[in-house]
Structure formats: C-alpha cells, structure tokens
Design a protein around this motif. Structure first.
Motif, short mmCIF file in Angstrom:
data_model
loop_
_atom_site.label_atom_id
_atom_site.label_comp_id
_atom_site.label_asym_id
_atom_site.label_seq_id
_atom_site.Cartn_x
_atom_site.Cartn_y
_atom_site.Cartn_z
N GLY A 88 42.44 -7.29 -27.01
CA GLY A 88 42.33 -6.46 -28.20
C GLY A 88 41.07 -5.63 -28.18
N TRP A 89 39.99 -6.26 -27.74
CA TRP A 89 38.71 -5.55 -27.71
C TRP A 89 38.78 -4.36 -26.76
N PHE A 90 39.31 -4.59 -25.56
CA PHE A 90 39.39 -3.50 -24.58
C PHE A 90 40.37 -2.42 -25.06
N ALA A 91 41.48 -2.83 -25.69
CA ALA A 91 42.44 -1.85 -26.17
C ALA A 91 41.78 -0.95 -27.21
N GLU A 92 41.00 -1.57 -28.11
CA GLU A 92 40.32 -0.81 -29.15
C GLU A 92 39.25 0.10 -28.52
N ALA A 93 38.55 -0.43 -27.53
CA ALA A 93 37.49 0.35 -26.90
C ALA A 93 38.04 1.60 -26.24
N HIS A 94 39.29 1.54 -25.76
CA HIS A 94 39.87 2.69 -25.08
C HIS A 94 40.69 3.56 -26.03
N ASP A 95 40.74 3.18 -27.30
CA ASP A 95 41.51 3.96 -28.26
C ASP A 95 40.54 4.76 -29.13
N ASP A 96 39.63 5.46 -28.50
CA ASP A 96 38.66 6.24 -29.24
C ASP A 96 38.97 7.70 -29.00
N THR A 97 39.55 8.34 -29.99
CA THR A 97 40.05 9.69 -29.77
C THR A 97 39.06 10.78 -30.17
N ALA A 98 37.93 10.41 -30.82
CA ALA A 98 36.98 11.44 -31.24
C ALA A 98 36.20 11.98 -30.05
N SER A 99 35.90 13.28 -30.11
CA SER A 99 35.15 13.90 -29.02
C SER A 99 33.90 14.59 -29.58
N VAL A 100 32.90 14.76 -28.73
CA VAL A 100 31.68 15.47 -29.11
C VAL A 100 31.31 16.42 -27.97
N VAL A 107 33.14 15.51 -24.52
CA VAL A 107 33.38 14.13 -24.03
C VAL A 107 33.79 13.25 -25.20
N GLN A 108 34.40 12.14 -24.88
CA GLN A 108 34.73 11.19 -25.95
C GLN A 108 33.44 10.72 -26.60
N ARG A 109 33.48 10.54 -27.94
CA ARG A 109 32.25 10.21 -28.65
C ARG A 109 31.69 8.86 -28.23
N ARG A 110 32.55 7.86 -28.11
CA ARG A 110 32.06 6.50 -27.89
C ARG A 110 31.98 6.15 -26.41
N CYS A 111 30.86 5.62 -26.01
CA CYS A 111 30.67 5.21 -24.62
C CYS A 111 31.72 4.16 -24.23
N PRO A 112 32.36 4.35 -23.07
CA PRO A 112 33.37 3.37 -22.65
C PRO A 112 32.79 1.98 -22.40
N GLY A 143 35.66 12.41 -14.68
CA GLY A 143 35.50 11.32 -15.65
C GLY A 143 35.32 9.95 -15.04
N LYS A 144 35.21 9.87 -13.71
CA LYS A 144 35.16 8.56 -13.06
C LYS A 144 33.85 7.86 -13.37
N CYS A 145 33.96 6.59 -13.71
CA CYS A 145 32.77 5.79 -13.97
C CYS A 145 32.14 5.42 -12.63
N LEU A 146 30.84 5.70 -12.48
CA LEU A 146 30.14 5.43 -11.23
C LEU A 146 29.44 4.07 -11.26
N THR A 147 29.55 3.39 -12.39
CA THR A 147 28.84 2.11 -12.55
C THR A 147 29.76 0.92 -12.47
N GLY A 150 37.12 1.00 -13.84
CA GLY A 150 38.06 1.01 -14.96
C GLY A 150 37.49 1.40 -16.30
N HIS A 151 36.37 2.13 -16.34
CA HIS A 151 35.80 2.55 -17.63
C HIS A 151 35.62 4.06 -17.63
N ASP A 152 36.66 4.77 -17.22
CA ASP A 152 36.52 6.21 -17.07
C ASP A 152 36.31 6.90 -18.43
N LEU A 153 35.75 8.10 -18.35
CA LEU A 153 35.36 8.85 -19.54
C LEU A 153 36.31 10.03 -19.71
#
Ligand code: FES
Length: 183
Positions: A88-100, A107-112, A143-147, A150-153
C-alpha cells in the motif's frame, strides 16, 4: 562458492516461488548467511530479517547493478500484514500525480524516495536531478533513478506533457446542437 554443509535457496520473485537453483543459474542479488542463523529466524517466525540479521552485519551480500530498496523492504515484511502495508505504501508513493517546474523541467512534485517536495529539495545539474533530502539522483532525459532500482521520476521539459500526468478534459462544442437551441 559452496560452503560444505550449506545450501543455496532461490527466492524467485517474478515466479513468486522459493526453490532450488537450476544449473548455471545467474543471480542479481546474493546473500550468504550462516545456516544456524537462518534456522533460528525461521524457527522464531522472525518478521524482520533486516533487524535481526542485516543490521548485525552477520552476513555477506553482493549484487549486480544498483541498490534495490524493494528487496530490503521485503526482508522487513515477512508477514502478511507487513507486506500488505508495504504494498500500500509503495502504491501510494507512486500515485502522485502533481507536477512542479524546476529549472526548466516539469517533474512530479513528490520525490519517489520518501516524498520530499522537489520544488524545495530538487536541484538540477547537467541533466541530473538531485533530491537534497537524501541525495538520490535521476537522469532527466528518461527519468531513470541513478540511485536505486524501480524509483523512476516522471519528468519532461517544461511545456511538454509529463508522462503519466492526467490529461485535462478537452472542451467539446457541438455546433449542430448549439444551432438547434437557437430560436
Ligand atoms: S526524499 Fe528525496 S531522496 Fe529521500
């Protein structure tokens, strides 16, 4: 290397199976843990191997590629309740549709990683965004996460649609309908 008396157990995540290795099988992640330690945590139904094994550094590990946060989260969530919470936590973390917009990029507002606001914590240099909260990095070209795996931006040059962003409804005028309503 196979230590006498030891055993290799494969956690096959794509097939959701625990099994023996097949000959010449290659792995992305490996842990070497003393058999008596594994027996103890299994006997005790220990739900968090990160706490009982990994934090005590009584193991050796290797990997191909970047750190995989999902893998370590799995070892913290060895009960149905814990894994449901993590899902649930990961699903919510990836369901952030706001952009800045940050330095010419949308980019998406919330850090992945842990949802820091990237309009405050995001900095961009040489096509790479860094979240100053914990220093994670993303390549803006794709958008690939370099760190971590599976946490792409979600990102795009400002003014272009951000992939995955909801498309605003298009107003549709039916000229024929309007005409019929006219007196
Ligand atoms: S919250 Fe952004 S790197 Fe951790």
């Amino acid at each position: 290397m196979r230590v006498p008396g030891s055993e290799t157990v494969v956690l096959d995540f794509p097939k959701r199976a625990v099994r023996e290795p097949i000959p010449d099988e290659k792995f992305r992640y490996g842990f070497e843990i003393a058999p008596e330690l594994v027996r103890t945590v299994l006997r005790d139904d220990e739900p968090d191997w990160v706490n009982t094994i990994f934090l005590s550094t009584r193991f050796r590990a290797w990997r191909v590629g970047g750190y995989n946060e999902y893998l370590y989260t799995f070892f913290k969530c060895l009960t149905d309740e814990r894994i449901a919470y993590a899902d649930g936590w990961f699903a919510e973390a990836h369901d952030d549709t706001a952009s800045v917009e940050v330095a010419g990029w949308e980019v998406q507002r919330r850090c992945p990683h842990l949802k820091a606001d990237l309009s405050r914590f995001g900095t961009i240099e040489d096509g790479v965004m860094t979240c100053q909260m914990h220093g994670w990095k993303w390549r803006l070209a794709d958008g690939k996460c370099l760190t971590s795996v599976g946490h792409d931006l979600r990102c795009a040059p400002a003014g272009e649609p951000v992939p995955g962003e909801p498309i605003p409804p298009v107003e549709h005028h039916d000229a024929r309908g309007q005409h019929e309503l006219e007196p």
